[in-house]
Design a protein around this motif. Structure first.
Motif, PDB file in Angstrom:
ATOM      1  N   GLY A 133      -0.913   4.033  -9.986  1.00  0.00           N
ATOM      2  CA  GLY A 133      -1.650   3.082  -8.901  1.00  0.00           C
ATOM      3  C   GLY A 133      -1.247   3.200  -7.596  1.00  0.00           C
ATOM      4  N   ALA A 134      -0.850   4.410  -7.037  1.00  0.00           N
ATOM      5  CA  ALA A 134      -0.824   4.850  -5.760  1.00  0.00           C
ATOM      6  C   ALA A 134      -1.992   4.486  -4.982  1.00  0.00           C
ATOM      7  N   ALA A 151       8.765   5.358  -9.051  1.00  0.00           N
ATOM      8  CA  ALA A 151       9.015   5.062  -7.775  1.00  0.00           C
ATOM      9  C   ALA A 151       7.873   4.187  -7.375  1.00  0.00           C
ATOM     10  N   ILE A 152       6.781   4.306  -7.639  1.00  0.00           N
ATOM     11  CA  ILE A 152       5.353   3.492  -7.392  1.00  0.00           C
ATOM     12  C   ILE A 152       5.834   2.169  -8.253  1.00  0.00           C
ATOM     13  N   LYS A 153       6.148   2.274  -9.456  1.00  0.00           N
ATOM     14  CA  LYS A 153       6.101   0.785 -10.011  1.00  0.00           C
ATOM     15  C   LYS A 153       7.428   0.164  -9.388  1.00  0.00           C
ATOM     16  N   THR A 161       1.041  -1.171  -0.082  1.00  0.00           N
ATOM     17  CA  THR A 161      -0.103   0.028   0.044  1.00  0.00           C
ATOM     18  C   THR A 161       0.753   1.267   0.026  1.00  0.00           C
ATOM     19  N   VAL A 162       0.788   2.201  -1.023  1.00  0.00           N
ATOM     20  CA  VAL A 162       1.551   3.376  -1.265  1.00  0.00           C
ATOM     21  C   VAL A 162       0.632   4.649  -1.028  1.00  0.00           C
ATOM     22  N   ALA A 201      -1.948  13.676 -10.129  1.00  0.00           N
ATOM     23  CA  ALA A 201      -2.876  12.851 -11.229  1.00  0.00           C
ATOM     24  C   ALA A 201      -1.738  11.652 -11.805  1.00  0.00           C
ATOM     25  N   GLU A 202      -0.303  12.133 -11.669  1.00  0.00           N
ATOM     26  CA  GLU A 202       0.587  10.967 -12.062  1.00  0.00           C
ATOM     27  C   GLU A 202       0.636   9.876 -11.312  1.00  0.00           C
ATOM     28  N   ALA A 203       0.728  10.017  -9.831  1.00  0.00           N
ATOM     29  CA  ALA A 203       0.603   9.257  -8.864  1.00  0.00           C
ATOM     30  C   ALA A 203      -0.449   8.060  -8.978  1.00  0.00           C
ATOM     31  N   GLU A 204      -1.873   8.984  -9.447  1.00  0.00           N
ATOM     32  CA  GLU A 204      -2.921   8.034  -9.401  1.00  0.00           C
ATOM     33  C   GLU A 204      -3.114   7.307 -10.668  1.00  0.00           C
TER      34      GLU A 204
END
Length: 236
Positions: free
Chosen positions: A92-93, A154-156, A75-76, A86-89
């Motif tokens: 997949g954050a 980073a999320i990936k 969970t991020v 928007a990029e983070a959403e």
């Protein structure tokens, strides 16, 4: 000290009867064979390092992308200004925002996340969370790649199995490197990748024996002592 269950004692006896000490691959095989619980236990690795973390130049902290992932959903939380949200959403954050989450963490001690990623421009606000996130190893840090403008990457990486680790005040390092449902090769490859990074991060100020001991275990299983010299050769 509470008495261990029958399955634990049988697993411990199996380890003691085996021809140790073990190299990383043998330990990967044995940790699967001696898992005692009825659920998919984590595979944990514990190190005792020859460092004194009270000195900043002996702190061991970093991150590593495990080649076979962690075996669990991560969970991020992303703390960023509106321009990066928007990029983070899209990447997949699980939670994205800034002020509302800073307040929830500060006021409600909200910690329903595994990793925090922040952009550099909001670290002034995020820094106020240090006393809450720091002791739990959740504070974003540039060295671990969790303070970055490239939030999507980073999320990936985190979702794919990148883990962070940090030595405690006693010089011990503990982290999960997979699940007992992994096959032996996957556990071995993850353990080797982790050990390579730990060895690469040896502080120049650390004198004498750096890697003092290493054990691998399942969540509910007995520890398996790993031969230090074999780890040093496999981690090269």
């Amino acid at each position: 000290m509470p008495t261990r269950g029958k399955r634990y004692r049988e697993a411990k006896a199996r380890i003691e009867e085996s021809d140790g000490p073990f190299n990383l691959r043998e330990a990967a095989e044995l940790v699967k064979a001696t898992a005692t619980a009825n659920f998919d236990e984590s595979v944990d690795i514990d190190l005792r390092l020859g460092v004194d973390p009270r000195h900043a130049d002996q702190m061991v902290r970093g991150s590593v992308a495990l080649p076979n992932g962690t075996g669990r959903d991560v969970t991020v939380l992303v703390l960023a200004s509106e321009g990066k949200q928007a990029e983070a959403e899209e990447a997949g954050a699980d939670y994205v925002g800034l002020d509302e989450y800073v307040e929830r963490i500060q006021n409600d001690n909200w910690l329903d996340f595994d990793v925090v990623i922040a952009t550099p421009d909001v670290m002034g606000q995020v820094g106020r969370l240090g006393r809450i996130l720091g002791p739990r190893g959740l504070m974003p840090n540039p060295k671990s790649g969790t303070v970055t403008m490239n939030v999507a990457e980073a999320i990936k990486e985190v979702k794919a199995g990148k883990i962070e680790f940090r030595v405690d005040k006693h010089g011990n390092l503990h982290t999960a490197i997979g699940k007992v449902s992994f096959d032996e090769d996957e556990i071995y490859e993850n353990a080797r990748a982790f050990m390579r990074e730990v060895m690469r991060l040896r502080p120049p100020a650390s004198k004498g024996l750096y890697l003092r001991s290493i054990t691998i275990s399942s969540t509910m299983g007995p520890p398996i002592a790993v031969d230090r010299s074999s780890v040093l050769s496999e981690a090269r």
